[in-house]
Scaffold this motif. Structure first.
Motif, short mmCIF file in Angstrom:
data_model
loop_
_atom_site.label_atom_id
_atom_site.label_comp_id
_atom_site.label_asym_id
_atom_site.label_seq_id
_atom_site.Cartn_x
_atom_site.Cartn_y
_atom_site.Cartn_z
N ASN A 66 15.37 8.91 -49.08
CA ASN A 66 15.85 10.21 -49.56
C ASN A 66 14.80 10.94 -50.37
O ASN A 66 14.65 12.16 -50.26
CB ASN A 66 17.14 10.03 -50.35
CG ASN A 66 18.27 9.52 -49.46
OD1 ASN A 66 18.29 9.75 -48.26
ND2 ASN A 66 19.21 8.81 -50.07
N LEU A 67 14.03 10.21 -51.18
CA LEU A 67 12.92 10.81 -51.93
C LEU A 67 11.88 11.40 -50.98
O LEU A 67 11.42 12.53 -51.15
CB LEU A 67 12.27 9.77 -52.84
CG LEU A 67 10.99 10.20 -53.56
CD1 LEU A 67 11.29 11.26 -54.60
CD2 LEU A 67 10.31 8.99 -54.20
N THR A 68 11.53 10.65 -49.95
CA THR A 68 10.56 11.11 -48.96
C THR A 68 11.07 12.36 -48.26
O THR A 68 10.35 13.35 -48.12
CB THR A 68 10.25 10.00 -47.94
OG1 THR A 68 9.75 8.87 -48.63
CG2 THR A 68 9.26 10.46 -46.89
N ARG A 69 12.32 12.32 -47.80
CA ARG A 69 12.91 13.48 -47.11
C ARG A 69 12.87 14.71 -48.00
O ARG A 69 12.42 15.78 -47.59
CB ARG A 69 14.36 13.15 -46.73
CG ARG A 69 15.08 14.31 -46.04
CD ARG A 69 16.59 14.19 -46.12
NE ARG A 69 17.00 14.17 -47.52
CZ ARG A 69 17.99 13.42 -48.00
NH1 ARG A 69 18.67 12.61 -47.22
NH2 ARG A 69 18.29 13.48 -49.29
N ASP A 70 13.32 14.57 -49.25
CA ASP A 70 13.37 15.72 -50.15
C ASP A 70 11.98 16.25 -50.47
O ASP A 70 11.77 17.46 -50.53
CB ASP A 70 14.11 15.35 -51.44
CG ASP A 70 15.58 15.03 -51.19
OD1 ASP A 70 16.10 15.36 -50.10
OD2 ASP A 70 16.20 14.43 -52.09
N GLN A 71 11.02 15.36 -50.65
CA GLN A 71 9.67 15.80 -50.99
C GLN A 71 9.02 16.52 -49.81
O GLN A 71 8.42 17.58 -49.97
CB GLN A 71 8.81 14.62 -51.43
CG GLN A 71 7.44 15.06 -51.91
CD GLN A 71 6.59 13.91 -52.42
OE1 GLN A 71 6.95 12.75 -52.34
NE2 GLN A 71 5.42 14.25 -52.92
N VAL A 72 9.13 15.97 -48.62
CA VAL A 72 8.53 16.61 -47.44
C VAL A 72 9.20 17.95 -47.17
O VAL A 72 8.53 18.94 -46.88
CB VAL A 72 8.62 15.68 -46.20
CG1 VAL A 72 8.28 16.43 -44.92
CG2 VAL A 72 7.68 14.48 -46.38
N ASN A 73 10.51 18.02 -47.29
CA ASN A 73 11.22 19.26 -47.00
C ASN A 73 10.93 20.36 -48.02
O ASN A 73 11.12 21.53 -47.73
CB ASN A 73 12.72 19.01 -46.90
CG ASN A 73 13.07 18.19 -45.66
OD1 ASN A 73 12.24 17.99 -44.78
ND2 ASN A 73 14.29 17.71 -45.61
N ALA A 74 10.45 20.00 -49.20
CA ALA A 74 10.13 20.99 -50.23
C ALA A 74 8.70 21.51 -50.12
O ALA A 74 8.33 22.45 -50.83
CB ALA A 74 10.34 20.38 -51.62
N LEU A 75 7.89 20.94 -49.25
CA LEU A 75 6.49 21.36 -49.12
C LEU A 75 6.40 22.79 -48.63
O LEU A 75 7.12 23.20 -47.72
CB LEU A 75 5.74 20.45 -48.16
CG LEU A 75 5.57 18.99 -48.58
CD1 LEU A 75 4.94 18.18 -47.45
CD2 LEU A 75 4.76 18.86 -49.85
N GLU A 76 5.48 23.53 -49.20
CA GLU A 76 5.23 24.90 -48.74
C GLU A 76 4.08 24.96 -47.74
O GLU A 76 3.99 25.89 -46.97
CB GLU A 76 4.95 25.80 -49.93
CG GLU A 76 6.17 25.97 -50.83
CD GLU A 76 5.93 26.94 -51.97
OE1 GLU A 76 4.94 27.70 -51.93
OE2 GLU A 76 6.75 26.93 -52.90
N GLN A 77 3.20 23.96 -47.79
CA GLN A 77 2.05 23.93 -46.88
C GLN A 77 2.36 23.03 -45.69
O GLN A 77 3.04 22.02 -45.83
CB GLN A 77 0.81 23.41 -47.60
CG GLN A 77 0.30 24.33 -48.68
CD GLN A 77 -1.01 23.85 -49.25
OE1 GLN A 77 -1.77 23.15 -48.60
NE2 GLN A 77 -1.28 24.23 -50.49
N PRO A 78 1.86 23.38 -44.52
CA PRO A 78 2.08 22.55 -43.34
C PRO A 78 1.17 21.32 -43.35
O PRO A 78 0.23 21.22 -44.13
CB PRO A 78 1.69 23.47 -42.18
CG PRO A 78 0.63 24.34 -42.78
CD PRO A 78 1.06 24.57 -44.22
#
Length: 117
Positions: A66-78
Motif C-alpha cells: 500500500n505504501l508503494t502504491r500510494d507513493q507511485v500514484n502520487a508522483l508527478e514525474q513519469p
C-alpha cells in the motif's frame, strides 16, 4: 540487461530481488498505463531507445504494498526507461535503466535488518 543500473543503486540482480519482494506484498495488483512516449535513435549503431511512462498502481496488499502504491500514484514525474537492442535481432531489446528522481524506494525488511539502503 546484465548491464542494468539505476539511480537507486540497484543492479539487475538487486532490482529483480527488490521487485519480487515489493510486488509479492500485493494481494491484487494491476499496473495501469496512463501514457507512453517512445523515442528511438535509429541512427545510433547501439540502437538505444527511451520510453517515458506514466502509470498508476491499482491493487492492495500488506503495508509495504500500500505504501508503494500510494507513493507511485502520487508522483508527478513519469518513469524513464532506457532500452538497448542486443545482437542482430531487431526484436531483442533489453532494459538498461529505470529513472524517476521523485521516487524514494522504501527500505525492505531485509535491508532494515542489514542496515542497508
Amino acid at each position: 540487461s546484465e548491464a542494468y543500473s539505476d539511480g537507486w543503486g540497484l543492479n539487475k540482480q538487486r532490482a529483480l530481488a527488490y521487485s519480487r519482494e515489493i510486488f509479492g506484498q500485493f494481494f491484487r495488483l494491476r499496473l495501469q498505463p496512463q501514457a507512453l512516449q517512445v523515442q528511438l535513435d535509429l541512427g545510433d549503431p547501439s540502437r538505444q531507445g527511451r520510453a517515458t511512462l506514466w502509470f498508476v498502481i491499482e491493487g492492495s496488499g500488506g503495508p509495504l504494498a500500500n505504501l508503494t502504491r500510494d507513493q507511485v500514484n502520487a508522483l508527478e514525474q513519469p518513469f524513464q526507461l532506457n532500452w538497448q537492442r542486443r545482437g542482430g535481432d531487431p526484436f531483442r531489446w533489453e532494459l538498461t535503466r529505470v529513472e524517476n528522481p521523485e521516487l524514494q524506494l522504501p527500505l525492505l525488511p531485509s535491508q532494515e535488518q542489514a542496515g542497508q539502503r
